[in-house]
Design an enzyme around this catalytic site. Structure first.
Site, PDB file in Angstrom:
ATOM      1  N   GLU A 101      -4.994  -4.523 -23.325  1.00 16.42           N
ATOM      2  CA  GLU A 101      -3.565  -4.406 -23.488  1.00 16.42           C
ATOM      3  C   GLU A 101      -2.638  -5.062 -22.870  1.00 16.42           C
ATOM      4  OE1 GLU A 101      -4.043  -0.123 -25.914  1.00 16.42           O
ATOM      5  OE2 GLU A 101      -3.608  -0.113 -23.960  1.00 16.42           O
ATOM      6  N   CYS A 114       3.718  -6.631 -17.980  1.00 11.79           N
ATOM      7  CA  CYS A 114       2.415  -6.031 -17.449  1.00 11.79           C
ATOM      8  C   CYS A 114       1.208  -6.734 -18.001  1.00 11.79           C
ATOM      9  CB  CYS A 114       2.519  -4.370 -17.405  1.00 11.79           C
ATOM     10  SG  CYS A 114       1.408  -3.649 -16.610  1.00 11.79           S
ATOM     11  N   CYS A 121     -12.061  -0.686 -16.023  1.00 12.40           N
ATOM     12  CA  CYS A 121     -12.036  -0.920 -14.619  1.00 12.40           C
ATOM     13  C   CYS A 121     -13.136  -0.091 -14.069  1.00 12.40           C
ATOM     14  CB  CYS A 121     -10.768  -0.422 -14.251  1.00 12.40           C
ATOM     15  SG  CYS A 121     -10.439  -0.573 -12.343  1.00 12.40           S
ATOM     16  N   CYS A 125     -10.638   5.604 -10.608  1.00 13.19           N
ATOM     17  CA  CYS A 125      -9.455   6.479  -9.991  1.00 13.19           C
ATOM     18  C   CYS A 125      -9.373   7.701 -11.204  1.00 13.19           C
ATOM     19  CB  CYS A 125      -8.242   5.777  -9.975  1.00 13.19           C
ATOM     20  SG  CYS A 125      -8.329   4.377  -8.735  1.00 13.19           S
ATOM     21  N   CYS A 128      -6.387   7.956 -14.041  1.00 14.44           N
ATOM     22  CA  CYS A 128      -6.253   6.683 -14.701  1.00 14.44           C
ATOM     23  C   CYS A 128      -6.923   6.771 -16.050  1.00 14.44           C
ATOM     24  CB  CYS A 128      -6.557   5.677 -13.897  1.00 14.44           C
ATOM     25  SG  CYS A 128      -6.088   3.955 -14.661  1.00 14.44           S
ATOM     26  N   GLY A 173      -7.441  -2.883 -15.395  1.00 18.37           N
ATOM     27  CA  GLY A 173      -8.540  -3.371 -14.271  1.00 18.37           C
ATOM     28  C   GLY A 173      -7.879  -3.632 -12.847  1.00 18.37           C
ATOM     29  N   GLU A 174      -8.817  -3.988 -11.991  1.00 14.25           N
ATOM     30  CA  GLU A 174      -8.391  -4.155 -10.817  1.00 14.25           C
ATOM     31  C   GLU A 174      -8.374  -5.632 -10.371  1.00 14.25           C
ATOM     32  OE1 GLU A 174      -7.299  -2.589  -7.633  1.00 14.25           O
ATOM     33  OE2 GLU A 174      -7.628  -4.794  -6.910  1.00 14.25           O
ATOM     34  N   SER A 205      -0.913  -5.774  -8.010  1.00 17.78           N
ATOM     35  CA  SER A 205      -1.091  -4.284  -7.823  1.00 17.78           C
ATOM     36  C   SER A 205      -2.516  -4.015  -7.519  1.00 17.78           C
ATOM     37  CB  SER A 205      -0.646  -3.476  -8.812  1.00 17.78           C
ATOM     38  OG  SER A 205      -0.758  -1.986  -8.485  1.00 17.78           O
ATOM     39  N   SER A 227      -1.664   1.001  -4.552  1.00 19.78           N
ATOM     40  CA  SER A 227      -1.755   2.225  -5.232  1.00 19.78           C
ATOM     41  C   SER A 227      -2.094   3.377  -4.224  1.00 19.78           C
ATOM     42  CB  SER A 227      -2.851   2.315  -6.517  1.00 19.78           C
ATOM     43  OG  SER A 227      -2.076   1.417  -7.528  1.00 19.78           O
ATOM     44  N   HIS A 229      -1.271   6.769  -3.426  1.00 16.56           N
ATOM     45  CA  HIS A 229      -1.704   8.188  -4.219  1.00 16.56           C
ATOM     46  C   HIS A 229      -1.820   9.421  -3.326  1.00 16.56           C
ATOM     47  CE1 HIS A 229      -0.965   5.914  -7.644  1.00 16.56           C
ATOM     48  NE2 HIS A 229      -1.993   5.060  -7.632  1.00 16.56           N
ATOM     49  N   ASN A 304       1.415  10.074 -15.976  1.00 18.81           N
ATOM     50  CA  ASN A 304       1.301   9.939 -17.525  1.00 18.81           C
ATOM     51  C   ASN A 304       0.015  10.465 -17.928  1.00 18.81           C
ATOM     52  OD1 ASN A 304       3.865   8.564 -17.958  1.00 18.81           O
ATOM     53  ND2 ASN A 304       2.977   7.059 -16.765  1.00 18.81           N
ATOM     54  N   CYS A 347       2.431   3.468 -17.347  1.00 11.35           N
ATOM     55  CA  CYS A 347       1.206   3.409 -16.397  1.00 11.35           C
ATOM     56  C   CYS A 347       0.132   4.258 -16.530  1.00 11.35           C
ATOM     57  CB  CYS A 347       2.042   3.847 -14.816  1.00 11.35           C
ATOM     58  SG  CYS A 347       3.147   2.842 -14.367  1.00 11.35           S
TER      59      CYS A 347
HETATM   60  N1  SAH Z   1      -6.070  -1.496 -10.238  1.00 12.94           N
HETATM   61  C1  SAH Z   1      -4.636  -1.753  -9.897  1.00 12.94           C
HETATM   62  C2  SAH Z   1      -3.720  -1.766 -11.222  1.00 12.94           C
HETATM   63  C3  SAH Z   1      -3.657  -1.040 -12.339  1.00 12.94           C
HETATM   64  S1  SAH Z   1      -3.176   0.569 -12.230  1.00 12.94           S
HETATM   65  C4  SAH Z   1      -4.235  -0.626  -9.193  1.00 12.94           C
HETATM   66  O1  SAH Z   1      -4.805   0.430  -8.723  1.00 12.94           O
HETATM   67  O2  SAH Z   1      -3.203  -0.783  -8.489  1.00 12.94           O
HETATM   68  C5  SAH Z   1      -1.358   0.353 -12.192  1.00 12.94           C
HETATM   69  C6  SAH Z   1      -0.447   1.470 -11.516  1.00 12.94           C
HETATM   70  O3  SAH Z   1      -0.546   2.722 -12.423  1.00 12.94           O
HETATM   71  C7  SAH Z   1      -1.337   1.974 -10.271  1.00 12.94           C
HETATM   72  O4  SAH Z   1      -0.309   2.425  -9.370  1.00 12.94           O
HETATM   73  C8  SAH Z   1      -2.064   3.151 -10.853  1.00 12.94           C
HETATM   74  O5  SAH Z   1      -2.210   3.969  -9.739  1.00 12.94           O
HETATM   75  C9  SAH Z   1      -1.169   3.632 -11.677  1.00 12.94           C
HETATM   76  N2  SAH Z   1      -1.555   4.660 -12.698  1.00 12.94           N
HETATM   77  C10 SAH Z   1      -2.693   4.881 -13.004  1.00 12.94           C
HETATM   78  N3  SAH Z   1      -2.988   5.987 -13.911  1.00 12.94           N
HETATM   79  C11 SAH Z   1      -1.590   6.544 -13.947  1.00 12.94           C
HETATM   80  C12 SAH Z   1      -1.305   7.784 -14.549  1.00 12.94           C
HETATM   81  N4  SAH Z   1      -2.038   8.521 -15.409  1.00 12.94           N
HETATM   82  N5  SAH Z   1       0.082   7.951 -14.638  1.00 12.94           N
HETATM   83  C13 SAH Z   1       0.853   7.418 -13.895  1.00 12.94           C
HETATM   84  N6  SAH Z   1       0.437   6.218 -13.064  1.00 12.94           N
HETATM   85  C14 SAH Z   1      -0.999   5.958 -13.032  1.00 12.94           C
END
Ligand code: SAH
Length: 365
Positions: A101, A114, A121, A125, A128, A173-174, A205, A227, A229, A304, A347
């Protein structure tokens, strides 16, 4: 215009993902001058032309040879959805049932694309949606830049920068786990013959792959988002499991190294606000302490939700109180506006379709 998914025919190379160096080399190897390579690069990315026959300033012999040995083909669009707030999401077909996507987020003075860097991935996490999909493979350069090529054409802008000012590698993805391919497309994004974006308008990111982050600093220079968190290792070990390998102190030291020497740079830290998990006053105090002395912005992201998650979004009041506490502690904190959540484009909501999800185990073990 041929918008088929990447072909797997032998002896035919998809040159859509070639950066300037690769393009020049490819032409040189076939006995042509490198400038032909630069011309083709410009036709493809600046003018959006994928059909070699339409590249009018290229000799007939070369065009014929190109048609036999190369294609320039982005992924195919399966589905496009537009959210109430104007956010657009494309579901793109790769091969073997894999889908990714891409999200376009127009705003008043900036419009951001984006893009995804992997099918699924491997990092797992906990909050996510992409992680729940498991991991299949890295995207190839043509599949990464193909998202940008398609978006530019779908948005219908002639001059790239009119309606697309920023590109963020924050989709599925990362990106640092797909290092070589990502670096190639970072070059293409900045190349004047392709998209000509300033390095300050491109953001990568990462969840915190420390060695790759240090390596990135030596090969290219773009904005960094991390990220985070969680403000301590015990909590981050749970939420972002890669922390067990690269704990917070190592990550923050790599972040400082990344922006060293450029006074305009700040690291953006992303912090998803999870109700009752990482959002109390003591978490804010710890954050203020660990970010002391790092030129940083902190983006608070309201969580989200997605089907099956155990987490809940912190209330708006809690997010705002948390933000105010950080501001008082000298941290530049902002709350990220939720965009496109009615079409699952926000996100952490990107899932695509991952054909074989089992490869995460192989990568992590
Ligand atoms: N792997 C990379 C890029 C993808 S995630 C990373 O971890 O940065 C992009 C962003 O969305 C990251 O900051 C991630 O932590 C955040 N994210 C992931 N799941 C989410 C969710 N359910 N609600 C809000 N943000 C989220």
């Amino acid at each position: 215009m041929n918008l088929q998914a990447t072909t797997t025919q032998p002896n035919i190379t998809n040159i859509l993902g070639f950066n300037r160096q690769a393009m020049e080399l490819w032409f040189k190897e076939r006995g042509y001058k490198p400038f032909h390579g630069r011309n083709v690069l410009k036709w493809i990315h600046k003018h959006g032309v994928l059909n070699f026959d339409a590249m009018t300033d290229i000799g007939q012999r070369l065009r014929a040879e190109l048609s036999l040995s190369a294609i320039a083909t982005p992924p195919a669009i399966c589905l496009e959805r537009t959210a109430k707030d104007g956010t657009r999401k494309w579901l793109l077909e790769l091969n073997c049932g894999n889908r990714i996507e891409t999200v376009y987020i127009p705003d008043d003075n900036r419009s951001t694309l984006c893009i995804s860097s992997q099918v699924g991935c491997a990092l797992n996490c906990q909050f996510c949606a992409t992680a729940q999909q498991g991991f299949n493979r890295n995207l190839k350069p043509e599949e990464i830049i193909g998202q940008v090529w398609l978006a530019v054409r779908q948005i219908g802008t002639q001059r790239f920068t009119d309606q697309l000012t920023n590109v963020v590698l924050m989709g599925m993805g990362e990106p640092l786990a797909n290092f070589d391919n990502v670096v190639k497309i970072l070059e293409l994004l900045q190349d004047d013959l392709a998209y000509g974006l300033s390095k300050y308008r491109i953001t990568i990111s990462t969840a915190g792959l420390v060695p790759a982050l240090r390596r990135l600093r030596t090969v290219c220079d773009v904005n960094l988002a991390v990220s985070l968190h969680a403000p301590n290792d015990m909590l981050r070990d749970q939420l972002v499991p890669i922390n067990r390998k690269y704990p917070i102190a190592e990550l923050l030291s790599a972040c400082k190294y990344f922006i060293e020497g450029d006074k305009r740079r700040k690291v953006t830290f992303e912090y998803v606000m999870l109700d009752g998990v990482n959002d109390n006053d003591s978490h804010a105090r710890q954050l203020i302490r660990i970010l002391q002395g790092i030129p940083a912005k902190l983006n608070l992201i309201p969580f989200n939700p997605f089907p099956g998650t155990v987490y809940r979004r912190s209330t708006d009041t809690r997010v705002e109180q948390f933000r105010q506490q950080l501001l008082r502690g000298g941290i530049m904190a902002m709350t990220r506006k939720t965009r496109g959540d009615d079409i699952e484009a926000a996100c952490g909501q990107l899932v695509g379709q991952v054909a074989d999800r089992t490869r995460r185990a192989i990568i992590n073990n």
